[in-house]
Design an enzyme around this catalytic site. Structure first.
Site, PDB file in Angstrom:
ATOM      1  N   GLY A 263      13.987   6.119   0.501  1.00  0.00           N
ATOM      2  CA  GLY A 263      13.858   4.715   0.177  1.00  0.00           C
ATOM      3  C   GLY A 263      14.194   4.058  -0.772  1.00  0.00           C
ATOM      4  O   GLY A 263      14.277   4.884  -2.156  1.00  0.00           O
ATOM      5  N   GLY A 265      13.247   2.797  -4.508  1.00  0.00           N
ATOM      6  CA  GLY A 265      12.301   3.360  -5.643  1.00  0.00           C
ATOM      7  C   GLY A 265      11.562   4.607  -6.426  1.00  0.00           C
ATOM      8  O   GLY A 265      12.990   5.071  -6.007  1.00  0.00           O
ATOM      9  N   GLU A 288      20.537   2.756   2.923  1.00  0.00           N
ATOM     10  CA  GLU A 288      20.512   1.385   2.864  1.00  0.00           C
ATOM     11  C   GLU A 288      20.781   1.180   1.268  1.00  0.00           C
ATOM     12  O   GLU A 288      21.217  -0.603   1.323  1.00  0.00           O
ATOM     13  CB  GLU A 288      19.133   1.006   2.750  1.00  0.00           C
ATOM     14  CG  GLU A 288      17.666   0.950   4.455  1.00  0.00           C
ATOM     15  CD  GLU A 288      16.346   1.131   4.727  1.00  0.00           C
ATOM     16  OE1 GLU A 288      16.220   0.651   5.533  1.00  0.00           O
ATOM     17  OE2 GLU A 288      16.452   1.019   3.117  1.00  0.00           O
ATOM     18  N   ASN A 378       4.165  -3.428   1.644  1.00  0.00           N
ATOM     19  CA  ASN A 378       5.297  -4.247   1.509  1.00  0.00           C
ATOM     20  C   ASN A 378       5.720  -4.230   3.203  1.00  0.00           C
ATOM     21  O   ASN A 378       6.978  -5.498   3.241  1.00  0.00           O
ATOM     22  CB  ASN A 378       6.449  -3.333   1.006  1.00  0.00           C
ATOM     23  CG  ASN A 378       6.451  -3.377  -0.915  1.00  0.00           C
ATOM     24  OD1 ASN A 378       5.567  -4.339  -1.174  1.00  0.00           O
ATOM     25  ND2 ASN A 378       6.911  -2.021  -1.255  1.00  0.00           N
ATOM     26  N   GLY A 382      13.222  -0.322   6.922  1.00  0.00           N
ATOM     27  CA  GLY A 382      13.982   0.946   7.459  1.00  0.00           C
ATOM     28  C   GLY A 382      13.897   2.140   7.434  1.00  0.00           C
ATOM     29  O   GLY A 382      14.359   3.234   7.871  1.00  0.00           O
ATOM     30  N   LYS A 402      -4.492   5.959  -8.028  1.00  0.00           N
ATOM     31  CA  LYS A 402      -5.228   5.528  -8.866  1.00  0.00           C
ATOM     32  C   LYS A 402      -5.921   6.120  -9.734  1.00  0.00           C
ATOM     33  O   LYS A 402      -7.954   7.026  -9.200  1.00  0.00           O
ATOM     34  CB  LYS A 402      -6.598   4.741  -7.621  1.00  0.00           C
ATOM     35  CG  LYS A 402      -6.726   3.466  -8.252  1.00  0.00           C
ATOM     36  CD  LYS A 402      -7.612   2.140  -6.912  1.00  0.00           C
ATOM     37  CE  LYS A 402      -8.179   1.938  -7.662  1.00  0.00           C
ATOM     38  NZ  LYS A 402      -9.582   1.529  -6.943  1.00  0.00           N
TER      39      LYS A 402
END
Lengths: 510, 510
Positions: A263, A265, A288, A378, A382, A402
């Site tokens: 993915g 990031g 992707e 977001n 995929g 957090k």
């Protein structure tokens, strides 16, 4: 320069400014634009459209490949242009408008959008706006740093606007592999049998009569905002690589693993970078987006080939790659996202899918999209295409968010994008849970012990034990199932359930 | 008779009684048995195993294709044989044991079990027990009324017990099409391009040395417990056929639609029967189980071909079909469930998937499996294989259950098997909601108005409006999201939320 890029006879007759081309887009139209993971988006026409909408309000349905760069989604949102948006986005301004209910966001599996469009299930595409690095003699469009949905958008749209980007590397030509599945019921198997299969054309074939405008541009893609791995991210990568080593030792994977998907990031990029120092050779990607880590692996010789739908790099890595693209071209291919993410191809190749989870429940159901079950982050992207169909479906997340106010492991997922059937392996900085072949009641203790942050483990165990006492395949205490999310909404923190914050009476009930 | 069925030289040396063959199964083994939707299961050996376990306790991991008939799951459960069970079941006794946490039930997409097994992700299969109608000269196994996972079980198991059923129709030979995808990374495309594609062998090829026992049997499959359509079910069928007609009129489907898949049971069967009087021709099926309706459609000439993994018929329809199987054989094929449900083939063919939902939330997330989010009903079965990958994903349910105590439409799904991305169309007796291309906030009013029972519509609208006021892509009031299920658990009814039962203060809040 532009003669070399644009080889279509008579193309100068179609030249327009971005503002003129934007005039071709009318209120209420369905518009498909290039762009996938901030790569290869049309840059000039959408901004001209936003500009125009400030004086003459109009709104459209905007489809893209995935996310756009250059603040385009923000500017279109601020100008009120976006009535409907699909299938993915990552923009803060747009996200807020979506969550206010002002923009209708249709969150889709990235492999499906053009399939739906082709089958007339999403209306007719009025116009496509595609960034190109070149236009062939026959009017074929050579995309830039992404293919995304551009090919089907250009083929299905009534009219096409091409943004010819004079600053895109000419070496992009030849990188793309454009193949469009036939219409049903006459569809034959997609002949991809390995990441390096080339099955189509290096350009998007369209009828040049559909080209309504050619706009010359010179903008650059926004660089990736991927950050270097922090210690927790590094631990996630380490756990995962240790797992791969053990899978190889047990004969379940070869030393070249299987084609990898990661993915977008920082976290997924760090996991891929961890492979640089791992004992595997001949790695491939079937993914992707190709990020910095892909090129580091290609440079190191650890990876032999990478197939993707886009290339999204940091400024530093981009400077190296774009100037030397010829050196990589034999080891790269960019495909339509329908194929990079195709369920059948992903199943055939047995992709190892590594995606990021927002939250995970104790049984391994994954929420990738909705904060507290309601607010869109977001989109599913995929992840579903790969997690459902790959040989190994891995989800990674830090155990806390957090500063500890949020536990990524919760009793009950507030939204489910990936049901437990589609989730094999969970990794956090604390460890890895191998959920394969386990029933929900077996999954929970493993997930809590191996993956949850110690701060929240007692409360998760407590919940699980009380739930088991009530019975069921997937035991729950419904009245407390969403209590952690309610605490987060109310107090801004789940700490009332942490070891530090738990009330004595909730401990006593155990 | 048995010479004709068993053509393997020397086969008589392997003959055993069921009790003797059951002795080959040891405590702790992983065992794969034939059987899919109560069709073609091994009948004698599992019952002998249950018998034996009453005196000598033992427990195993049992994998099958899907559900078994002849009360086999009940008897194995009662004898304590089942430590672990996958990937599907429908038995009341077993279900209770699963929900008590006594049997570990691994609920899987039906296309995935043998893929996991082949990749050594579920351990090694010690023994396979397969019902056969014949054994070829080379030891090939000709299955009976189902293929299910039998082919890969027999190929992957260390030893194979064959139950040669002397009462199975010899005309079954030639009906099956056995094809096994290659090991990765050398897998080529599965060459099915239409429901009637034949790509493999009419038997399961195994090394005859692995045949550890041949047991002669004469039992029958349990008949389907499918019931005739009641008026509500008929309305669901009518709404769906009206929708198909409209899709054809709008050019989104041809007059032969696309290959149809229908889940097992009364409701899906009724929908298929509705096609008898609909204006379509040249229909085909690409499904798991072929039920009475398939044969009615073949008889009527409306359907030209049906591909499945099993045949499960009522007593009446079975009497007609089994005695005349030759007349149907050119229009039928039975495949391994890995292929009948294959994501890539389902996507290629563009299957129209019709499956039954247990509950649906106002945004279109579907729960197919868990009552009140906790208690397993049957399992996800093949619904995920088809709903994710087909051209149209349709879920049907009656709007009410338990005489109105339960609304099938709820604010928040207590368990999610199919996320909203995988759900195009919802049909209840009240109407149809076409959710394609809609954002969650647009889906909810449509679902409530078209599909919810009037008894619960006000409360659903009230919830939705209050949730929207809080914002989000998928608005919810978390503290009330599961209140309907809590009421059901507490009072045995959701009626406190019905128009009749709602408290004034909850109406006032609107």
């Amino acid at each position: 320069m532009s003669e070399q890029r644009c080889r279509l006879p008579g193309w100068r007759n179609k030249l327009m400014s971005a503002a003129q081309a934007a005039e071709l887009i009318d209120d209420g139209m369905i518009v498909g634009m290039s762009g996938f993971t901030r790569a290869g988006e049309a840059k000039a026409v959408p901004l001209a459209l936003a500009e125009r909408a400030h004086s003459t309000p109009l709104s459209i349905t905007l489809m893209t490949g995935a996310s756009l760069g250059n603040d385009i989604d923000a500017k279109l949102t601020e100008a009120g242009v976006l009535a409907r948006r699909m299938p993915f986005q990552v923009d803060t301004t747009l996200r807020r408008a979506i969550n206010r209910g002002e923009v209708m966001f249709i969150d889709q599996h990235l492999s499906e959008t053009v399939e739906l469009l082709r089958n007339k299930q999403l209306g007719n595409l009025d116009i496509a706006v595609i960034e190109a690095c070149a236009i062939t003699e026959e009017g074929g469009i050579v995309p830039t740093a992404s293919v995304g949905n551009s090919a089907s958008f250009a083929i299905l749209a009534e009219r096409v606007i091409i943004e010819l980007n004079l600053n895109s590397p000419m070496a992009l030509e030849g990188l793309h592999d454009i193949y469009i599945p036939q219409m049903r019921p006459k569809r034959t198997p997609i002949p991809i049998t390995a990441p390096n299969s080339r099955i189509g054309l290096p350009y998007i074939p369209i009828d040049p009569a559909k080209i309504a405008a050619i706009v010359l541009t010179d903008g650059y893609d926004s660089p990736s905002n991927c950050k270097p791995a922090d210690p927790d991210t590094q631990r996630i990568a380490d756990h995962l690589i240790e797992f791969f080593v053990s899978e190889v030792a047990q004969g379940r994977l070869s030393n070249s693993l299987l084609p990898l998907q990661a993915g977008i990031g920082t976290m997924a990029n760090a996991v891929m970078e961890g492979l640089l120092s791992a004992p595997f050779e001949g790695l491939t990607m079937y993914s992707e987006v190709l990020q910095d880590s892909t090129f580091a692996l290609l440079d190191s010789g650890k990876m032999s080939f990478a197939s993707g739908s886009s290339i999204t790099l940091t400024e530093e890595c981009g400077a190296r790659v774009w100037a030397n693209l010829d050196a990589y071209r034999d080891r790269l291919v960019l495909r339509p996202q329908e194929l990079s993410n195709h369920p059948g191809v992903v199943r055939r190749l047995g992709v190892i899918a590594v995606n990021t989870a927002l939250e995970i429940d104790i049984y391994g159901n994954v929420n990738s999209t909705h904060v507290c079950g309601t607010r869109m982050m977001n989109g599913i992207g995929g992840s579903g295409d790969f997690a459902r169909n790959g040989q190994l479906s891995i989800f990674i997340t830090k155990a806390l968010a957090k500063d500890g106010d949020i536990s990524s492991l919760v009793p009950f997922a507030s939204h489910v994008d990936h049901c437990e059937h589609d989730v094999d392996i969970i990794v956090t900085e604390h460890g890895l849970a191998d959920l394969r072949g386990l029933a929900p009641r077996e999954r929970a203790p493993l997930l809590i012990d191996n993956c949850a942050d110690p701060l929240y483990r007692d409360a998760l165990r407590d919940y699980f034990e009380r739930a088991c006492a009530r019975g069921g395949q997937t035991p729950h205490c419904l009245e407390q199932a969403l209590a952690w999310h309610q605490a987060l909404e109310r107090d801004g923190s789940m700490r009332v359930f942490s070891s530090a914050g738990r009330k004595p009476d909730s401990i006593d009930k155990n």
